[in-house]
Write an enzyme that holds these catalytic residues in place. Structure first.
Site, PDB file in Angstrom:
ATOM      1  N   LYS A  42     -15.564  -8.451   4.106  1.00 49.29           N
ATOM      2  CA  LYS A  42     -14.714  -8.350   4.916  1.00 49.29           C
ATOM      3  C   LYS A  42     -14.691  -8.514   6.159  1.00 49.29           C
ATOM      4  O   LYS A  42     -15.638  -7.570   6.812  1.00 49.29           O
ATOM      5  CB  LYS A  42     -13.029  -8.269   4.414  1.00 49.29           C
ATOM      6  CG  LYS A  42     -12.842  -8.451   3.443  1.00 49.29           C
ATOM      7  CD  LYS A  42     -11.450  -7.819   2.707  1.00 49.29           C
ATOM      8  CE  LYS A  42     -10.902  -7.848   1.038  1.00 49.29           C
ATOM      9  NZ  LYS A  42      -9.494  -6.956   1.159  1.00 49.29           N
ATOM     10  N   SER A  64      -2.779  -8.055   2.138  1.00 48.65           N
ATOM     11  CA  SER A  64      -3.146  -7.824   4.065  1.00 48.65           C
ATOM     12  C   SER A  64      -3.270  -8.828   4.988  1.00 48.65           C
ATOM     13  O   SER A  64      -3.196  -9.773   5.896  1.00 48.65           O
ATOM     14  CB  SER A  64      -3.922  -6.455   4.014  1.00 48.65           C
ATOM     15  OG  SER A  64      -3.941  -5.233   3.818  1.00 48.65           O
ATOM     16  N   ARG A  87      -2.063  -5.759  -8.434  1.00 49.67           N
ATOM     17  CA  ARG A  87      -0.799  -6.188  -8.090  1.00 49.67           C
ATOM     18  C   ARG A  87      -0.762  -7.504  -9.498  1.00 49.67           C
ATOM     19  O   ARG A  87       0.073  -7.703 -10.249  1.00 49.67           O
ATOM     20  CB  ARG A  87      -0.727  -7.013  -7.066  1.00 49.67           C
ATOM     21  CG  ARG A  87      -0.939  -6.608  -5.504  1.00 49.67           C
ATOM     22  CD  ARG A  87      -0.760  -7.638  -4.992  1.00 49.67           C
ATOM     23  NE  ARG A  87      -2.224  -7.712  -4.401  1.00 49.67           N
ATOM     24  CZ  ARG A  87      -3.399  -7.902  -3.645  1.00 49.67           C
ATOM     25  NH1 ARG A  87      -2.376  -8.008  -2.464  1.00 49.67           N
ATOM     26  NH2 ARG A  87      -4.137  -8.245  -3.361  1.00 49.67           N
ATOM     27  N   HIS A 101       0.962  -1.100  -0.095  1.00 52.07           N
ATOM     28  CA  HIS A 101       0.199  -0.041   0.539  1.00 52.07           C
ATOM     29  C   HIS A 101       0.742   0.876   0.262  1.00 52.07           C
ATOM     30  O   HIS A 101       0.824   1.938  -1.187  1.00 52.07           O
ATOM     31  CB  HIS A 101      -0.736  -0.133   1.465  1.00 52.07           C
ATOM     32  CG  HIS A 101      -1.975  -1.246   1.013  1.00 52.07           C
ATOM     33  ND1 HIS A 101      -1.834  -2.177   2.111  1.00 52.07           N
ATOM     34  CD2 HIS A 101      -2.726  -1.142   0.323  1.00 52.07           C
ATOM     35  CE1 HIS A 101      -3.180  -2.778   1.901  1.00 52.07           C
ATOM     36  NE2 HIS A 101      -3.268  -2.451   0.648  1.00 52.07           N
TER      37      HIS A 101
HETATM   38  O1  PNS Z   1      -8.780  -2.600   0.652  1.00 54.48           O
HETATM   39  P1  PNS Z   1     -10.074  -3.586  -0.481  1.00 54.48           P
HETATM   40  O2  PNS Z   1     -10.587  -4.231   0.654  1.00 54.48           O
HETATM   41  O3  PNS Z   1     -10.245  -4.226  -1.613  1.00 54.48           O
HETATM   42  O4  PNS Z   1     -11.509  -2.104  -0.335  1.00 54.48           O
HETATM   43  C1  PNS Z   1     -12.400  -2.273  -0.444  1.00 54.48           C
HETATM   44  C2  PNS Z   1     -13.312  -0.916  -0.297  1.00 54.48           C
HETATM   45  C3  PNS Z   1     -13.062  -0.800   1.009  1.00 54.48           C
HETATM   46  C4  PNS Z   1     -12.619   0.489  -0.458  1.00 54.48           C
HETATM   47  C5  PNS Z   1     -14.421  -0.938  -1.177  1.00 54.48           C
HETATM   48  O5  PNS Z   1     -15.480  -2.110   0.062  1.00 54.48           O
HETATM   49  C6  PNS Z   1     -15.744   0.174  -0.505  1.00 54.48           C
HETATM   50  O6  PNS Z   1     -15.495   1.078  -1.435  1.00 54.48           O
HETATM   51  N1  PNS Z   1     -16.178   0.360   0.454  1.00 54.48           N
HETATM   52  C7  PNS Z   1     -17.175   1.468   0.366  1.00 54.48           C
HETATM   53  C8  PNS Z   1     -18.602   1.439   0.506  1.00 54.48           C
HETATM   54  C9  PNS Z   1     -18.331   0.952  -1.217  1.00 54.48           C
HETATM   55  O7  PNS Z   1     -18.398   2.569  -1.546  1.00 54.48           O
HETATM   56  N2  PNS Z   1     -18.683   0.226  -1.832  1.00 54.48           N
HETATM   57  C10 PNS Z   1     -18.331   0.150  -3.344  1.00 54.48           C
HETATM   58  C11 PNS Z   1     -20.230   0.862  -4.156  1.00 54.48           C
HETATM   59  S1  PNS Z   1     -21.108   0.043  -3.687  1.00 54.48           S
END
Ligand code: PNS
Length: 157
Positions: free
Chosen positions: A41, A128, A90, A17
């Site tokens: 998650k 992670s 990645r 990150h």
């Molecule tokens: O590191 P990650 O788990 O791939 O990140 C995913 C994350 C947290 C960026 C994504 O789940 C997110 O944006 N969550 C907030 C809610 C949202 O906006 N969801 C997407 C559109 S419905």
């Protein structure tokens, strides 16, 4: 001011990150690292701990701010007047997942763009998930997590 958001669950924030945040910090005046909820998650660290880990990791980058939010990413972008989402990728699996997410975010907020940044090769296997596994079995986190963040993580147990 040119600003971007780098969103993620960051559970915990890794050197992979940091690679993306560091490179984005050279391209933008301001970089927000946004710790958000990924409903698929279950978190290991709570939001305050994740924020501290990310802040310790990014301490050397003066134009980076870490924040947490529990709503939609696009709502946070609008609240901060940020028009650019940066996501590190990645491999093709990451890309496929991120592509769908970008498409959903575009539907919700067409004025906000997502750009993908390929990770540096040395971080291609850093995640992670692996960091959490190493913690579970009390293995060395060096090379995966920033040294100052490792110290903080050890202080939690
Ligand atoms: O590191 P990650 O788990 O791939 O990140 C995913 C994350 C947290 C960026 C994504 O789940 C997110 O944006 N969550 C907030 C809610 C949202 O906006 N969801 C997407 C559109 S419905």
């Amino acid at each position: 001011m040119k600003a971007c958001i780098i969103p993620g669950s960051f559970d915990p924030f890794t050197l992979g990150h940091l690679d993306i945040v560091r490179r984005a910090s050279k391209l933008f005046d301001k970089v927000y690292v946004a710790i958000l909820v990924n409903s698929a998650k279950h978190g290991k660290f709570d939001f305050a701990q994740r924020k501290r880990i990310a802040e310790l990791s990014c301490a050397e980058l003066s134009n980076v701010e870490v924040l947490t939010a529990d709503g939609l990413l696009v709502d946070l972008c609008r609240a901060l007047s940020v028009k650019m989402i940066v996501k590190g990728v990645r491999n093709d699996r990451d890309f496929s997942y991120e592509f769908d997410m970008a498409e959903m975010n575009r539907k919700l907020a067409p004025e906000i763009e997502t750009v993908f940044m390929p990770c540096s090769p040395e971080f291609a296997c850093v995640s992670s998930t692996f960091a959490r596994d190493l913690m579970k079995y009390e293995k060395d986190l060096r090379g995966i997590i920033h040294p100052d963040a490792i110290e903080y993580i050890y202080s939690l147990s």
